[in-house]
Design an enzyme around this catalytic site. Structure first.
Site, PDB file in Angstrom:
ATOM      1  N   PHE A  13      -6.129  -0.255   5.338  1.00 56.98           N
ATOM      2  CA  PHE A  13      -4.747  -0.252   4.858  1.00 56.98           C
ATOM      3  C   PHE A  13      -4.311   1.144   4.417  1.00 56.98           C
ATOM      4  CE2 PHE A  13      -5.962  -4.791   3.589  1.00 56.98           C
ATOM      5  CZ  PHE A  13      -5.619  -5.275   4.836  1.00 56.98           C
ATOM      6  N   GLU A  43       0.806  -1.213   0.000  1.00 57.03           N
ATOM      7  CA  GLU A  43       0.000   0.000   0.000  1.00 57.03           C
ATOM      8  C   GLU A  43       0.844   1.270   0.000  1.00 57.03           C
ATOM      9  OE1 GLU A  43      -0.417  -2.523   2.103  1.00 57.03           O
ATOM     10  OE2 GLU A  43      -2.359  -3.380   1.495  1.00 57.03           O
TER      11      GLU A  43
END
Length: 346
Positions: free
Chosen positions: A114, A89
């Site tokens: 995330f 991410e």
């Protein structure tokens, strides 16, 4: 320590009903739609494809979650404009920033937990501080999965509200998601949008609603209680208002899809009307979300309604299980809202 895959979990979580019958629910992809409710499939994915037809600058990126953020619709239509970044991410956000610097309008998708927890500093430093034209669109906001705290983004708005220059959008339904996707594509600057994915309820089209970035809108009027809501809780608020008609409780609903910047003028205008209690309903922790934002606006302006309450998730790590059970347990189901408002008015 080896990092667990996002998919390294059982396909279903199970609960026992009061009669001992074993019930199963797909905790990750459970729909929030009620039985028989109208839905539309993958509204974000289809809207992004439509926007990209005339916008060659629009590209899509995902951190191994295109299927679970409806970006696979875009990837199929424009494979040469889609980038699969893997379970990374932070790299996802950095790559989106780099592409924005080159004149593209990247839509980066992942789960809300995330983006807000794992990639916050990268979004802050690489995107927000530079004012880059990156759209961060994240599934599983608030309590929309039964997988427990690892996937329940109950504090994402609180995390992002303090980030300067970041627009925050929390749409209600498929109708609004489609319109909001186009609007944030046209908006210059970074945006964080919460995403309801899969088969998403259709609600606001029945009210002739049109999304406008930065604007709150009255969906229905009422003299006893004003519910100020965002996201799926506007759907719940409208259901609650209809259910309470038989109890002669007149409920107004003010939908606030843009959390930041907040439409303070409309909120103050509606909250200042004499005799109405004000309830803020949100699919988010009671800490740091729309409720506290509205309370701050009212306090600074000296507007004191006859009553004020928050319907929100508790400041706690929530349980895993079936969504209907969890929504009842934590007070964001229609039935729980009806009970709360009856007690407040009575």
């Amino acid at each position: 320590m080896t990092r667990r895959s996002k998919y390294d979990r059982p396909a279903h979580l199970a609960e026992r009903a009061e009669g001992g019958v074993r019930l199963k629910t797909s905790a990750m992809i459970a729909s929030i739609a009620g039985e028989g409710q109208r839905t539309a499939p993958a509204p974000f994915g289809h809207a992004l494809v439509e926007a990209a037809r005339t916008r060659p600058d629009i590209i899509g990126l995902s951190a191994d979650l295109s299927k679970y953020t409806d970006l696979h619709i875009f990837a199929k239509a424009y494979p040469d404009r889609f980038y699969q970044m893997g379970m990374a991410e932070q790299i996802l956000m950095s790559a989106a920033a780099g592409l924005a610097r080159e004149g593209f309008t990247p839509f980066a998708t992942t789960y809300a937990v995330f983006a807000s927890r794992r990639a916050y500093d990268f979004i802050f430093m690489a995107i927000a501080e530079e004012g880059l034209n990156v759209k961060i669109v994240c599934a599983l906001p608030g309590l929309t999965t039964g997988y427990g705290p690892s996937h329940q983004a109950t504090e994402d708005i609180a995390i992002f509200r303090g980030m300067p220059g970041l627009t925050i959008v929390d749409p209600c339904d498929a109708h609004e998601i489609a319109q909001a996707t186009t609007a944030i594509a046209d908006h210059k600057g970074p945006v964080y949008m919460r995403l309801l994915r899969g088969n998403v309820p259709m609600v606001l089209d029945e009210y002739g609603y049109t999304f406008e970035l930065g604007k709150a809108k009255m969906i229905r009027g009422g003299n006893d209680v004003l519910i100020i809501s965002s996201g799926l809780m506007t759907m719940r608020a409208l259901e609650t208002a209809k259910a309470l008609e038989s109890d002669r409780i007149d409920v107004a609903v003010l939908h606030v899809p843009t959390i930041k910047p907040l439409d303070e003028a409309t909120i103050l205008k509606e909250a200042a009307k004499t005799g109405r209690k004000v309830v803020v309903a949100e699919n988010h922790s009671v800490v740091g979300g729309l409720g506290e934002a509205v309370a701050g606006v009212l306090m600074r302006a000296g507007v004191m309604p006859s009553g004020f309450a928050q319907i929100a998730l508790p400041d706690a790590f929530l349980d895993a299980g079936a969504l209907p059970t969890l929504h009842d347990r934590y007070g964001i189901s229609t039935e729980a809202m009806c009970t709360r408002l009856k007690a407040m008015v009575g």
